[in-house]
Write a protein that holds these residues in place. Structure first.
Motif, PDB file in Angstrom:
ATOM      1  N   UNK A   4      12.701  -7.787  -2.852  1.00 24.73           N
ATOM      2  CA  UNK A   4      13.233  -6.440  -2.996  1.00 24.73           C
ATOM      3  C   UNK A   4      13.274  -5.887  -4.455  1.00 24.73           C
ATOM      4  N   UNK A   5      13.263  -6.594  -5.375  1.00 23.51           N
ATOM      5  CA  UNK A   5      13.092  -6.400  -6.861  1.00 23.51           C
ATOM      6  C   UNK A   5      11.731  -6.107  -7.201  1.00 23.51           C
ATOM      7  N   UNK A   6      10.600  -7.059  -6.553  1.00 27.73           N
ATOM      8  CA  UNK A   6       9.082  -6.767  -6.741  1.00 27.73           C
ATOM      9  C   UNK A   6       8.981  -5.328  -5.908  1.00 27.73           C
ATOM     10  N   UNK A   9       9.897  -2.490  -8.096  1.00 25.67           N
ATOM     11  CA  UNK A   9       8.974  -2.216  -9.198  1.00 25.67           C
ATOM     12  C   UNK A   9       7.482  -2.032  -8.958  1.00 25.67           C
ATOM     13  N   UNK A  10       6.998  -2.535  -7.745  1.00 25.30           N
ATOM     14  CA  UNK A  10       5.892  -1.890  -7.234  1.00 25.30           C
ATOM     15  C   UNK A  10       5.604  -0.745  -6.926  1.00 25.30           C
ATOM     16  N   UNK A  11       6.828   0.028  -6.395  1.00 25.16           N
ATOM     17  CA  UNK A  11       7.103   1.460  -5.986  1.00 25.16           C
ATOM     18  C   UNK A  11       7.303   2.243  -7.164  1.00 25.16           C
ATOM     19  N   UNK A  12       7.755   1.584  -8.324  1.00 24.81           N
ATOM     20  CA  UNK A  12       8.023   2.385  -9.716  1.00 24.81           C
ATOM     21  C   UNK A  12       6.500   2.591 -10.056  1.00 24.81           C
ATOM     22  N   UNK A  13       5.908   1.452 -10.231  1.00 26.20           N
ATOM     23  CA  UNK A  13       4.374   1.372 -10.656  1.00 26.20           C
ATOM     24  C   UNK A  13       3.297   2.538 -10.101  1.00 26.20           C
ATOM     25  N   UNK A  21       6.143   3.899   2.874  1.00 28.84           N
ATOM     26  CA  UNK A  21       5.253   2.858   2.754  1.00 28.84           C
ATOM     27  C   UNK A  21       6.025   1.319   2.728  1.00 28.84           C
ATOM     28  N   UNK A  22       7.514   1.220   2.655  1.00 35.56           N
ATOM     29  CA  UNK A  22       8.138   0.200   2.415  1.00 35.56           C
ATOM     30  C   UNK A  22       7.486  -1.107   3.355  1.00 35.56           C
ATOM     31  N   UNK A  23       7.301  -0.545   4.611  1.00 33.63           N
ATOM     32  CA  UNK A  23       7.156  -1.986   5.351  1.00 33.63           C
ATOM     33  C   UNK A  23       5.792  -2.473   4.942  1.00 33.63           C
ATOM     34  N   UNK A  60       0.608  -4.657  -6.561  1.00 37.74           N
ATOM     35  CA  UNK A  60       0.028  -3.536  -6.690  1.00 37.74           C
ATOM     36  C   UNK A  60      -1.469  -3.415  -6.566  1.00 37.74           C
ATOM     37  N   UNK A  61      -2.017  -4.500  -7.230  1.00 39.64           N
ATOM     38  CA  UNK A  61      -3.777  -4.515  -7.151  1.00 39.64           C
ATOM     39  C   UNK A  61      -4.195  -4.782  -5.620  1.00 39.64           C
TER      40      UNK A  61
END
Length: 100
Positions: A4-6, A9-13, A21-23, A60-61
């Motif tokens: 959940x934390x990852x 942070x991915x969404x923030x980035x 797009x969470x799923x 993210x990549x």
């Protein structure tokens, strides 16, 4: 690892503020963590910021390159960026994972 934390942070980035797009992003995050643990035999420490940010950057990549059909000058698909390759190698050496 705290997926959940990852994800957050991915969404923030990526600048994503909705859950649309969470799923898909959650599936990517889970696959990255599972790859690191199963394939590379890494024991990820959820309290280690370096481990956390590697998972964020790798996820993210993966998200950004999922639909990427770009190829190198030789016609081969583009591979993982060098900075991620170096960081993965450092994790493998430091944590004693399987050498790839």
């Amino acid at each position: 690892m705290d997926e959940a934390q990852i994800l957050a942070l991915v969404k923030e980035r990526l600048g994503i503020r909705t859950a649309v797009r969470d799923t898909y992003l959650t599936a990517i995050v889970r696959s990255v963590v599972q790859e690191l643990e199963d394939q590379h035999k890494l024991v990820l420490d959820p309290n280690n910021a370096y481990h956390l940010m590697f998972c964020v950057d790798y996820s993210t990549w993966r998200y950004q390159s999922a639909d990427n059909s770009e190829t190198s000058f030789t016609g081969q698909p583009l591979s993982m960026p060098r900075h991620l390759q170096f960081r993965l190698h450092n994790l493998l050496v430091h944590l004693g994972g399987v050498q790839t």
